[in-house]
Design an enzyme around this catalytic site. Structure first.
Site, PDB file in Angstrom:
ATOM      1  N   LYS A 151    -104.923-102.282  30.606  1.00  0.00           N
ATOM      2  CA  LYS A 151    -103.682-101.555  30.915  1.00  0.00           C
ATOM      3  C   LYS A 151    -103.294-101.703  32.394  1.00  0.00           C
ATOM      4  CE  LYS A 151    -103.695-100.759  26.682  1.00  0.00           C
ATOM      5  NZ  LYS A 151    -103.934 -99.694  25.749  1.00  0.00           N
TER       6      LYS A 151
HETATM    7  C1  LIG Z   1    -104.375 -99.206  24.379  1.00  0.00           C
HETATM    8  C2  LIG Z   1    -103.504 -98.440  23.468  1.00  0.00           C
HETATM    9  C3  LIG Z   1    -103.880 -97.193  22.945  1.00  0.00           C
HETATM   10  C4  LIG Z   1    -105.262 -96.634  23.057  1.00  0.00           C
HETATM   11  O1  LIG Z   1    -105.754 -96.546  24.338  1.00  0.00           O
HETATM   12  P1  LIG Z   1    -107.312 -96.248  24.580  1.00  0.00           P
HETATM   13  O2  LIG Z   1    -107.360 -95.746  25.986  1.00  0.00           O
HETATM   14  O3  LIG Z   1    -108.015 -97.563  24.402  1.00  0.00           O
HETATM   15  O4  LIG Z   1    -107.775 -95.243  23.604  1.00  0.00           O
HETATM   16  C5  LIG Z   1    -102.949 -96.499  22.201  1.00  0.00           C
HETATM   17  N1  LIG Z   1    -101.736 -96.982  21.959  1.00  0.00           N
HETATM   18  C6  LIG Z   1    -101.335 -98.191  22.416  1.00  0.00           C
HETATM   19  C7  LIG Z   1     -99.959 -98.661  22.117  1.00  0.00           C
HETATM   20  C8  LIG Z   1    -102.221 -98.966  23.163  1.00  0.00           C
HETATM   21  O5  LIG Z   1    -101.844-100.183  23.578  1.00  0.00           O
END
Ligand SMILES: *Cc1c(COP(=O)(O)O)cnc(C)c1O
Length: 382
Positions: free
Chosen positions: A183
């Site tokens: 992210k």
């Molecule tokens: C990465 C992601 C999540 C989950 O994030 P985590 O921190 O890995 O639990 C949820 N929704 C979307 C659209 C994502 O890309």
């Protein structure tokens, strides 16, 4: 051919990041404490909202948010099928039913028009996704949610630093961000729920840590007083101070890192203009700041499948991602469907999308290598 493998994403870890984590490790207090509080305050300020609750993942954040909303058996939650599977999984595990919303064919986001016909007396919430770092069209979605008294929970996992109509995503309502390593900023694993609703924030803080009362939190001792009471059964999704320190150090560079992502995305758009077989997403027409979390293209070739194309790029030392395979096509959801779900634009994209390498430390040479490999993979077999 490129000598070493280019991953599709790689976190930027600086000396300042290392020093921040090191300081926590040496401090004698490594789990949730001052760093976590500071991260929450700084993130809430960056997002321009009332407050934020740091959690061990966006998935954990989604879990306590659904729990705080009282989502349970008999309820329906509307969410696009083109999302990460954690959302439909948690809706299902809560005993409720995910109701799949179609998305726009060219920006992969759902809209008020697509959601409206799915609302029933069982609907409790709508969970739109700000896809790839672009904001969804929130004004009509907010109007729809408020008309039907539904909770609007924004999946902002891709959208830290994005803005809609001049306002940061998360400034209004409740949004969930992810700090997973791919992210826009990372804490290793982690997430954050922002909200302008103080009661909800208090409830989320409690559910994040065993359901213990917040009044027992002691800033001096950094922990809760041992007499803290369970006010309702809760979970354990707190973020460590080691992770929070990394998050604070990263958050300080968010604008720079997103600017770098935007610059690379601009170069991709230029270079791909001459390759009609790969169609990028279309940025939405409403006023926005794009966080450029992902650079997604659709492969338009009848004689070459997306999976085979990804494999060819891999053989040329170029990594790619797939965000996402439509959730309703995953084995469990497919087998559970009573009536066959038809989401033509979701399915069309699910079969053709791939994410090209995009991360702040990527160079222009790296990007040129991607383009060279793409041209080669499109023209030559194997
Ligand atoms: C990465 C992601 C999540 C989950 O994030 P985590 O921190 O890995 O639990 C949820 N929704 C979307 C659209 C994502 O890309």
């Amino acid at each position: 051919m490129r000598k070493n493998f280019l991953p599709f994403s790689r976190p930027q870890i600086t000396e300042a990041d290392l020093a921040a984590v090191n300081a926590v490790l040496r401090s004698g207090w490594i789990t949730t404490g001052r760093e976590c509080l500071a991260l929450e305050e700084e993130a809430a300020a960056a997002i321009s909202t009332q407050g934020a609750v740091a959690v061990s993942s966006a998935t954990g954040g989604m879990h306590i948010a659904l729990s705080a909303l009282g989502i349970g058996p008999g309820d329906e939650v509307i969410t696009p099928s083109l999302t990460w599977v954690s959302t439909p999984n948690l809706i299902t595990l809560a005993g409720a039913r995910p109701v799949w919303a179609e998305v726009d064919r060219d920006n992969l986001m759902t809209t008020a028009e697509l959601v409206a016909p799915l609302i029933t007396e069982r609907t409790k919430a709508i969970i739109p996704v700000h896809f790839a770092g672009a904001p969804a069209n929130m004004d009509p979605l907010r109007a729809l949610a408020s008309k039907h008294k539904l909770f609007l929970l924004e999946d902002a996992a891709h959208a830290l630093g994005a803005a809609y109509q001049g306002r940061p995503i998360g400034a209004e309502g409740t949004a969930i961000f992810s700090f997973h390593p791919i992210k826009n900023i990372t804490t290793g694993e982690g997430g954050l729920i922002s909200s302008d609703n103080p009661e909800l924030l208090e409830r989320l803080r409690r559910l994040r840590f065993h359901g213990l009362g917040q009044d027992a939190f002691d800033r001096e001792q950094q922990g809760r007083r041992p007499q803290a009471q369970v006010l309702e059964p809760g979970y354990k999704y707190n973020l460590t101070d080691m992770a929070a320190a990394l998050g604070r150090s990263q958050l300080a560079r968010l604008q720079d890192m997103n600017a770098r992502r935007a610059r690379l995305a601009g170069l991709y758009l230029e270079r791909l203009a001459g390759i009609p077989e790969l169609r990028p997403l279309t940025p939405p027409p409403w006023t926005h700041t794009h966080a450029w979390h992902l650079f997604i293209v659709r492969l338009l070739r009848d004689d070459l499948g997306r999976d085979e194309f990804m494999e060819r790029l891999k053989q040329r030392n170029i990594g790619t991602g797939l965000h996402f395979l439509a959730a309703h096509t995953h084995t469990w959801y497919r087998q559970k469907e009573k009536t066959h779900t038809r989401l033509p634009d979701t399915e069309w994209n699910s079969q053709r999308i791939l994410s090209l390498p995009l991360f702040p430390d990527m160079t222009e040479d790296d990007l040129n290598d991607v383009i060279t490999a793409i041209k080669d993979a499109l023209t030559r077999k194997k």
